[in-house]
Write a protein that holds these residues in place. Structure first.
Motif, short mmCIF file in Angstrom:
data_model
loop_
_atom_site.label_atom_id
_atom_site.label_comp_id
_atom_site.label_asym_id
_atom_site.label_seq_id
_atom_site.Cartn_x
_atom_site.Cartn_y
_atom_site.Cartn_z
N THR A 127 -16.24 50.08 78.17
CA THR A 127 -15.57 50.31 79.44
C THR A 127 -14.50 49.25 79.66
O THR A 127 -14.63 48.11 79.21
CB THR A 127 -16.57 50.29 80.61
OG1 THR A 127 -17.36 49.08 80.54
CG2 THR A 127 -17.50 51.48 80.54
N ASP A 128 -13.43 49.63 80.37
CA ASP A 128 -12.30 48.73 80.61
C ASP A 128 -12.59 47.76 81.75
O ASP A 128 -13.58 47.89 82.48
CB ASP A 128 -11.05 49.55 80.96
CG ASP A 128 -10.50 50.32 79.78
OD1 ASP A 128 -10.73 49.89 78.63
OD2 ASP A 128 -9.85 51.36 79.99
N ALA A 129 -11.68 46.83 81.95
CA ALA A 129 -11.77 45.87 83.04
C ALA A 129 -11.86 46.62 84.37
O ALA A 129 -11.10 47.56 84.62
CB ALA A 129 -10.55 44.95 83.04
N GLY A 130 -12.80 46.22 85.21
CA GLY A 130 -12.95 46.82 86.52
C GLY A 130 -13.76 48.10 86.57
O GLY A 130 -14.02 48.63 87.65
N VAL A 131 -14.18 48.62 85.41
CA VAL A 131 -14.95 49.86 85.34
C VAL A 131 -16.44 49.52 85.38
O VAL A 131 -16.89 48.53 84.81
CB VAL A 131 -14.60 50.67 84.08
CG1 VAL A 131 -15.50 51.90 83.95
CG2 VAL A 131 -13.13 51.06 84.10
N HIS A 132 -17.22 50.37 86.03
CA HIS A 132 -18.64 50.12 86.24
C HIS A 132 -19.51 51.04 85.37
O HIS A 132 -19.00 51.96 84.72
CB HIS A 132 -18.99 50.36 87.72
CG HIS A 132 -17.97 49.84 88.67
ND1 HIS A 132 -17.69 48.50 88.80
CD2 HIS A 132 -17.12 50.50 89.53
CE1 HIS A 132 -16.74 48.33 89.71
NE2 HIS A 132 -16.37 49.52 90.16
N ALA A 133 -20.81 50.79 85.39
CA ALA A 133 -21.74 51.67 84.66
C ALA A 133 -23.09 51.68 85.36
O ALA A 133 -23.56 50.65 85.84
CB ALA A 133 -21.91 51.20 83.22
N THR A 134 -23.70 52.85 85.41
CA THR A 134 -25.10 52.97 85.82
C THR A 134 -25.94 53.47 84.65
O THR A 134 -27.17 53.43 84.72
CB THR A 134 -25.26 53.95 86.99
OG1 THR A 134 -24.81 55.25 86.59
CG2 THR A 134 -24.48 53.48 88.21
#
Length: 260
Positions: free
Chosen positions: A50-57
């Motif tokens: 994932t890129d900078a600033g992107v989240h994950a659940t």
């Protein structure tokens, strides 16, 4: 021994998932915490960077270790050494043939967009924002044209390293929950910036700048210059990585359906 982990994180303060010389990445923090429990350096492989600033659940990673620890150590133990915006959700021992990236047959992303004249406060960094009114019915119609196998070059970042721009889109949905517009996408794999570029173009349709059929034209012309600008990373979440049942991993579908 190979161990798979399910991870969630708020990417607002990080330079992306993949480790970099300057640090401040999800992978850096994760490997540092795992090394504390394993008592030796650990290298992790993720399902999707994932890129900078992107989240994950629903991020999934795997690592190999000779350290014999109970699964609780790889969850609660590792969490004690992680910053508060990164957390291990589950851990499983998996066969050596399992690979977090290559064993996956699909990935799901969700984009959250605040659609109101005022900028977000509580949602800052956790959702995108668009101040003009959006017609979700038009966006939903356009999203339906993305389903199936297509060349997604029009939604591909210039520095994308994927071997082929052809991807199979299994889910592309848009819905409104008050001021929140929710975009859901599922595909076998995604190109670099693909979801953020799709959201940008669907927003153009929702505002009335383009008709819904414009999205089909973009797919056919396969020219990134013709599509809308890349949307903010703030509202993007990796919510699920999909594997065959025989790997014995927990389902991420709960995260997909209950996220906000």
């Amino acid at each position: 021994m190979r161990v798979a982990l399910g991870i969630e994180y708020d990417g607002s303060s990080y330079r992306g998932y993949q480790e970099q010389p300057g640090g401040q990445t999800i992978q850096d923090e994760l490997q540092r915490a795992l090394a504390k429990i394993a008592a030796t350096p650990v290298n992790v492989v993720c399902a999707g960077r994932t890129d900078a600033g992107v989240h994950a659940t629903g991020q999934v990673v795997h690592f190999d270790t000779e350290a014999r620890r109970p699964m609780t150590a790889w969850v609660r133990g590792v969490n004690t050494f992680l910053p508060p915006d990164i957390a291990i959700r589950w851990a499983r021992v998996v066969p050596d043939a399992f690979h977090a990236r290559f064993s996956a047959f699909g990935r799901s992303y969700r984009y959250l967009l605040i659609n109101r004249p005022q900028r977000p406060g509580v949602w800052n960094g956790r959702a995108g924002w668009y101040h003009h009114p959006l017609d979700v019915s038009r966006m939903r119609e356009a999203a339906g044209l993305l389903l199936g196998e297509h060349d997604f070059s029009a939604f591909r970042a210039a520095d994308c390293q994927a071997k082929s721009p052809v991807k199979l889109m299994r889910r592309a949905e848009v819905k409104r929950l008050g001021d929140l517009v929710v975009f859901d996408f599922e595909a076998g794999a995604f190109l670099h910036h693909m979801v953020r570029n799709l959201v940008g173009s669907l927003v153009y349709v929702g505002q009335g700048k383009q008709p819904p059929g414009w999205v089909a034209e973009l797919l056919l012309k396969a020219d990134r210059r013709l599509a809308a600008p890349t949307f903010s990373p703030a509202g993007l979440y990796l919510v699920g990585v999909h594997y065959e049942p025989h790997w014995g991993l927990p389902s991420n579908e709960g995260a997909v359906e209950t996220l906000f």
